[in-house]
Design a protein around this motif. Structure first.
Motif, PDB file in Angstrom:
ATOM      1  N   ARG A 164       0.805  -1.221   0.000  1.00 40.72           N
ATOM      2  CA  ARG A 164       0.000   0.000   0.000  1.00 40.72           C
ATOM      3  C   ARG A 164       0.839   1.272   0.000  1.00 40.72           C
ATOM      4  NH1 ARG A 164      -5.502   0.057   1.061  1.00 40.72           N
ATOM      5  NH2 ARG A 164      -6.459  -2.010   1.232  1.00 40.72           N
ATOM      6  N   ASP A 165       2.069   1.204   0.507  1.00 36.55           N
ATOM      7  CA  ASP A 165       2.888   2.415   0.482  1.00 36.55           C
ATOM      8  C   ASP A 165       3.395   2.734  -0.920  1.00 36.55           C
ATOM      9  OD1 ASP A 165       4.587   0.050   1.853  1.00 36.55           O
ATOM     10  OD2 ASP A 165       5.903   1.184   0.514  1.00 36.55           O
ATOM     11  N   TRP A 166       3.109   1.862  -1.895  1.00 34.83           N
ATOM     12  CA  TRP A 166       3.401   2.132  -3.298  1.00 34.83           C
ATOM     13  C   TRP A 166       2.122   2.452  -4.076  1.00 34.83           C
ATOM     14  CZ3 TRP A 166       7.870   3.129  -5.697  1.00 34.83           C
ATOM     15  CH2 TRP A 166       9.049   2.764  -5.055  1.00 34.83           C
ATOM     16  N   TRP A 167       1.047   2.782  -3.345  1.00 36.08           N
ATOM     17  CA  TRP A 167      -0.205   3.146  -3.999  1.00 36.08           C
ATOM     18  C   TRP A 167      -0.276   4.656  -4.213  1.00 36.08           C
ATOM     19  CZ3 TRP A 167      -5.194   0.210  -2.190  1.00 36.08           C
ATOM     20  CH2 TRP A 167      -4.988  -1.168  -2.321  1.00 36.08           C
ATOM     21  N   SER A 168      -1.156   5.042  -5.121  1.00 35.45           N
ATOM     22  CA  SER A 168      -1.500   6.440  -5.335  1.00 35.45           C
ATOM     23  C   SER A 168      -3.008   6.507  -5.426  1.00 35.45           C
ATOM     24  CB  SER A 168      -0.858   6.963  -6.629  1.00 35.45           C
ATOM     25  OG  SER A 168      -1.209   8.301  -6.873  1.00 35.45           O
ATOM     26  N   TRP A 169      -3.626   7.198  -4.475  1.00 36.10           N
ATOM     27  CA  TRP A 169      -5.076   7.215  -4.364  1.00 36.10           C
ATOM     28  C   TRP A 169      -5.598   5.806  -4.120  1.00 36.10           C
ATOM     29  CZ3 TRP A 169      -8.428  11.386  -4.039  1.00 36.10           C
ATOM     30  CH2 TRP A 169      -7.863  12.644  -4.253  1.00 36.10           C
ATOM     31  N   ALA A 170      -6.315   5.222  -5.067  1.00 33.84           N
ATOM     32  CA  ALA A 170      -7.077   4.003  -4.796  1.00 33.84           C
ATOM     33  C   ALA A 170      -6.388   2.719  -5.225  1.00 33.84           C
ATOM     34  CB  ALA A 170      -8.450   4.087  -5.476  1.00 33.84           C
ATOM     35  N   GLY A 171      -5.155   2.806  -5.720  1.00 37.15           N
ATOM     36  CA  GLY A 171      -4.490   1.590  -6.173  1.00 37.15           C
ATOM     37  C   GLY A 171      -3.016   1.837  -6.428  1.00 37.15           C
ATOM     38  N   ALA A 172      -2.338   0.804  -6.931  1.00 37.32           N
ATOM     39  CA  ALA A 172      -0.897   0.874  -7.162  1.00 37.32           C
ATOM     40  C   ALA A 172      -0.551   2.013  -8.118  1.00 37.32           C
ATOM     41  CB  ALA A 172      -0.404  -0.460  -7.721  1.00 37.32           C
ATOM     42  N   HIS A 173       0.587   2.629  -7.885  1.00 35.97           N
ATOM     43  CA  HIS A 173       1.046   3.774  -8.660  1.00 35.97           C
ATOM     44  C   HIS A 173       1.203   3.402 -10.136  1.00 35.97           C
ATOM     45  CE1 HIS A 173       4.377   6.389 -10.206  1.00 35.97           C
ATOM     46  NE2 HIS A 173       3.562   7.300  -9.728  1.00 35.97           N
ATOM     47  N   GLY A 174       0.675   4.275 -11.028  1.00 33.78           N
ATOM     48  CA  GLY A 174       0.642   3.962 -12.452  1.00 33.78           C
ATOM     49  C   GLY A 174       2.003   3.797 -13.077  1.00 33.78           C
ATOM     50  N   GLY A 175       2.946   4.713 -12.792  1.00 40.10           N
ATOM     51  CA  GLY A 175       4.277   4.600 -13.365  1.00 40.10           C
ATOM     52  C   GLY A 175       4.972   3.316 -12.946  1.00 40.10           C
ATOM     53  N   LEU A 176       4.768   2.901 -11.686  1.00 41.99           N
ATOM     54  CA  LEU A 176       5.347   1.650 -11.216  1.00 41.99           C
ATOM     55  C   LEU A 176       4.750   0.468 -11.973  1.00 41.99           C
ATOM     56  CD1 LEU A 176       7.033  -0.049  -9.232  1.00 41.99           C
ATOM     57  CD2 LEU A 176       5.090   0.052  -7.664  1.00 41.99           C
ATOM     58  N   LEU A 177       3.442   0.469 -12.185  1.00 44.17           N
ATOM     59  CA  LEU A 177       2.803  -0.632 -12.907  1.00 44.17           C
ATOM     60  C   LEU A 177       3.363  -0.775 -14.324  1.00 44.17           C
ATOM     61  CD1 LEU A 177      -0.929  -0.151 -11.838  1.00 44.17           C
ATOM     62  CD2 LEU A 177       0.665  -1.910 -11.042  1.00 44.17           C
ATOM     63  N   VAL A 178       3.555   0.356 -15.002  1.00 42.36           N
ATOM     64  CA  VAL A 178       4.087   0.302 -16.367  1.00 42.36           C
ATOM     65  C   VAL A 178       5.527  -0.209 -16.344  1.00 42.36           C
ATOM     66  CG1 VAL A 178       4.595   1.651 -18.436  1.00 42.36           C
ATOM     67  CG2 VAL A 178       2.540   2.141 -17.104  1.00 42.36           C
ATOM     68  N   ALA A 179       6.311   0.211 -15.349  1.00 44.36           N
ATOM     69  CA  ALA A 179       7.677  -0.273 -15.225  1.00 44.36           C
ATOM     70  C   ALA A 179       7.705  -1.777 -14.943  1.00 44.36           C
ATOM     71  CB  ALA A 179       8.410   0.486 -14.124  1.00 44.36           C
ATOM     72  N   LEU A 180       6.796  -2.263 -14.113  1.00 47.00           N
ATOM     73  CA  LEU A 180       6.714  -3.706 -13.846  1.00 47.00           C
ATOM     74  C   LEU A 180       6.413  -4.481 -15.125  1.00 47.00           C
ATOM     75  CD1 LEU A 180       4.705  -3.660 -10.484  1.00 47.00           C
ATOM     76  CD2 LEU A 180       7.082  -4.385 -10.777  1.00 47.00           C
ATOM     77  N   ALA A 181       5.488  -3.951 -15.934  1.00 46.52           N
ATOM     78  CA  ALA A 181       5.153  -4.608 -17.197  1.00 46.52           C
ATOM     79  C   ALA A 181       6.343  -4.597 -18.145  1.00 46.52           C
ATOM     80  CB  ALA A 181       3.948  -3.930 -17.838  1.00 46.52           C
ATOM     81  N   ALA A 182       7.073  -3.464 -18.213  1.00 48.17           N
ATOM     82  CA  ALA A 182       8.239  -3.378 -19.088  1.00 48.17           C
ATOM     83  C   ALA A 182       9.341  -4.333 -18.631  1.00 48.17           C
ATOM     84  CB  ALA A 182       8.755  -1.948 -19.133  1.00 48.17           C
ATOM     85  N   ALA A 183       9.491  -4.487 -17.308  1.00 45.62           N
ATOM     86  CA  ALA A 183      10.483  -5.427 -16.785  1.00 45.62           C
ATOM     87  C   ALA A 183      10.129  -6.855 -17.179  1.00 45.62           C
ATOM     88  CB  ALA A 183      10.577  -5.297 -15.268  1.00 45.62           C
ATOM     89  N   ASP A 184       8.840  -7.192 -17.121  1.00 39.28           N
ATOM     90  CA  ASP A 184       8.416  -8.523 -17.538  1.00 39.28           C
ATOM     91  C   ASP A 184       8.625  -8.704 -19.038  1.00 39.28           C
ATOM     92  OD1 ASP A 184       6.853 -10.974 -16.367  1.00 39.28           O
ATOM     93  OD2 ASP A 184       5.905 -10.564 -18.300  1.00 39.28           O
ATOM     94  N   ALA A 185       8.343  -7.657 -19.819  1.00 37.79           N
ATOM     95  CA  ALA A 185       8.529  -7.733 -21.271  1.00 37.79           C
ATOM     96  C   ALA A 185       9.995  -7.928 -21.629  1.00 37.79           C
ATOM     97  CB  ALA A 185       7.982  -6.466 -21.933  1.00 37.79           C
ATOM     98  N   ALA A 186      10.894  -7.360 -20.814  1.00 40.96           N
ATOM     99  CA  ALA A 186      12.320  -7.476 -21.097  1.00 40.96           C
ATOM    100  C   ALA A 186      12.801  -8.920 -21.045  1.00 40.96           C
ATOM    101  CB  ALA A 186      13.113  -6.617 -20.116  1.00 40.96           C
ATOM    102  N   SER A 187      12.079  -9.768 -20.323  1.00 37.64           N
ATOM    103  CA  SER A 187      12.472 -11.184 -20.282  1.00 37.64           C
ATOM    104  C   SER A 187      12.249 -11.865 -21.626  1.00 37.64           C
ATOM    105  CB  SER A 187      11.681 -11.918 -19.196  1.00 37.64           C
ATOM    106  OG  SER A 187      10.284 -11.934 -19.506  1.00 37.64           O
ATOM    107  N   VAL A 188      11.400 -11.264 -22.467  1.00 38.76           N
ATOM    108  CA  VAL A 188      11.145 -11.796 -23.813  1.00 38.76           C
ATOM    109  C   VAL A 188      12.162 -11.250 -24.806  1.00 38.76           C
ATOM    110  CG1 VAL A 188       9.405 -11.989 -25.641  1.00 38.76           C
ATOM    111  CG2 VAL A 188       8.697 -11.978 -23.253  1.00 38.76           C
ATOM    112  N   ALA A 189      12.730 -10.064 -24.494  1.00 42.05           N
ATOM    113  CA  ALA A 189      13.719  -9.434 -25.376  1.00 42.05           C
ATOM    114  C   ALA A 189      14.951  -9.066 -24.555  1.00 42.05           C
ATOM    115  CB  ALA A 189      13.118  -8.204 -26.035  1.00 42.05           C
ATOM    116  N   PRO A 190      15.682 -10.055 -24.041  1.00 41.83           N
ATOM    117  CA  PRO A 190      16.741  -9.779 -23.062  1.00 41.83           C
ATOM    118  C   PRO A 190      17.947  -9.041 -23.617  1.00 41.83           C
ATOM    119  CG  PRO A 190      16.753 -12.090 -23.699  1.00 41.83           C
ATOM    120  CD  PRO A 190      15.525 -11.495 -24.298  1.00 41.83           C
ATOM    121  N   GLU A 191      18.187  -9.094 -24.920  1.00 35.63           N
ATOM    122  CA  GLU A 191      19.378  -8.472 -25.489  1.00 35.63           C
ATOM    123  C   GLU A 191      19.126  -7.074 -26.016  1.00 35.63           C
ATOM    124  OE1 GLU A 191      22.221  -9.989 -25.126  1.00 35.63           O
ATOM    125  OE2 GLU A 191      21.169 -11.678 -24.204  1.00 35.63           O
TER     126      GLU A 191
END
Length: 276
Positions: free
Chosen positions: A38-65
């Motif tokens: 919850r300390d990484w939330w903004s208003w009613a849910g997880a912080h948007g910039g963090l969520l996009v970064a999490l998705a990009a980190a997961d995507a990087a596992s598909v394109a590691p180089e």
């Protein structure tokens, strides 16, 4: 409610003695499903910039180089539970790789992110005229600004130093905000994932014209990263300048630019927001 500036701290301890249990690096390295505290939330849910970064980190596992060049996200609903991320290759070319990541909570789609990767340090890329860095004071010479934790818990993870007297909820004439920002718990120059988090670190620039806090959630977020040149400094600060391009019938279009301390323009972000 007015947001207040604080006296400059003598150490990097988070205000009010609060110490985080989980840093941005911890979350970005966490295997799915990702539980966003919850300390990484903004208003009613997880912080948007963090969520996009999490998705990009997961995507990087598909394109590691490859190097992350952009993330374009649709944020469909607040994330309040364990986030399951599934990334799939959309296109793999000689110079461009595209990955689609879907994030779900309890089986319902909460976000969809398309990440674009390119060859690192591509010599064929011709540098255009850089966006000049605004002339501002050093972050060490500026007073920190702490958003109220009851509204924006995420704000406690970020050291924010406004560069002028334009602050959120001061009812000013112009919808713009400018500040140096850094992640409090981490040292070193931020790479593309942390730049994605910091691109969404400030209050909505529309807040500079308001006096009463209201939810202005992000519906779409796109972050474009400049060429990932070798890092010459471990400086953690980024200068963030946000402005509202237009607002109409409850919709808000916002543009954000980021520079490092050396004056290099590192990223551009655009957001489409909806006033609740």
């Amino acid at each position: 409610m007015q947001l207040q500036q604080q006296a400059p701290p003598t150490t990097r301890v988070v205000p009010h003695g609060w110490q985080p249990a989980v840093t941005a690096g911890d979350l970005l390295a966490q295997p799915a499903p990702v539980v966003v505290p919850r300390d990484w939330w903004s208003w009613a849910g997880a912080h948007g910039g963090l969520l996009v970064a999490l998705a990009a980190a997961d995507a990087a596992s598909v394109a590691p180089e490859a190097a992350l060049r952009s993330s374009t996200a649709q944020l469909l609903r607040p994330v309040r539970g364990p986030l399951v991320l599934r990334s799939a290759l959309v296109h793999a070319g000689r110079r461009i790789t595209t990955v689609r990541t879907e994030g779900t909570v309890d089986g319902r789609t909460a976000l969809v992110v398309h990440s674009t990767f390119g060859a690192p340090n591509d010599a064929r890329t011709a540098g255009a005229d850089p966006l000049p860095v605004p002339l501002v004071h050093r972050p060490e010479d500026l007073e920190p600004f702490v958003p109220p934790a009851e509204l924006v818990p995420f704000g406690r993870h970020v050291d924010i130093r406004p560069t002028d007297g334009v602050l959120p909820l001061t009812g000013g004439p112009t919808a713009r905000l400018s500040a140096w920002v850094r992640l409090r718990e981490e040292d070193g120059a931020p790479g593309p994932l942390r730049t994605t988090v910091l691109a969404d670190a400030l209050a909505p620039s529309l807040y500079a014209t308001l006096r009463v806090p209201t939810a202005v959630p992000t519906v779409e977020l796109a972050v474009h990263h400049r060429s990932p040149a070798p890092v010459d400094s471990d400086d953690p600060w980024l200068l963030v300048r946000a402005r509202t391009d237009w607002s109409d019938e409850g919709w808000v279009s916002e543009a954000v630019d980021l520079w490092d301390r050396a004056g290099t323009h590192v990223a551009t972000s655009r957001q489409l927001r909806l006033v609740s």
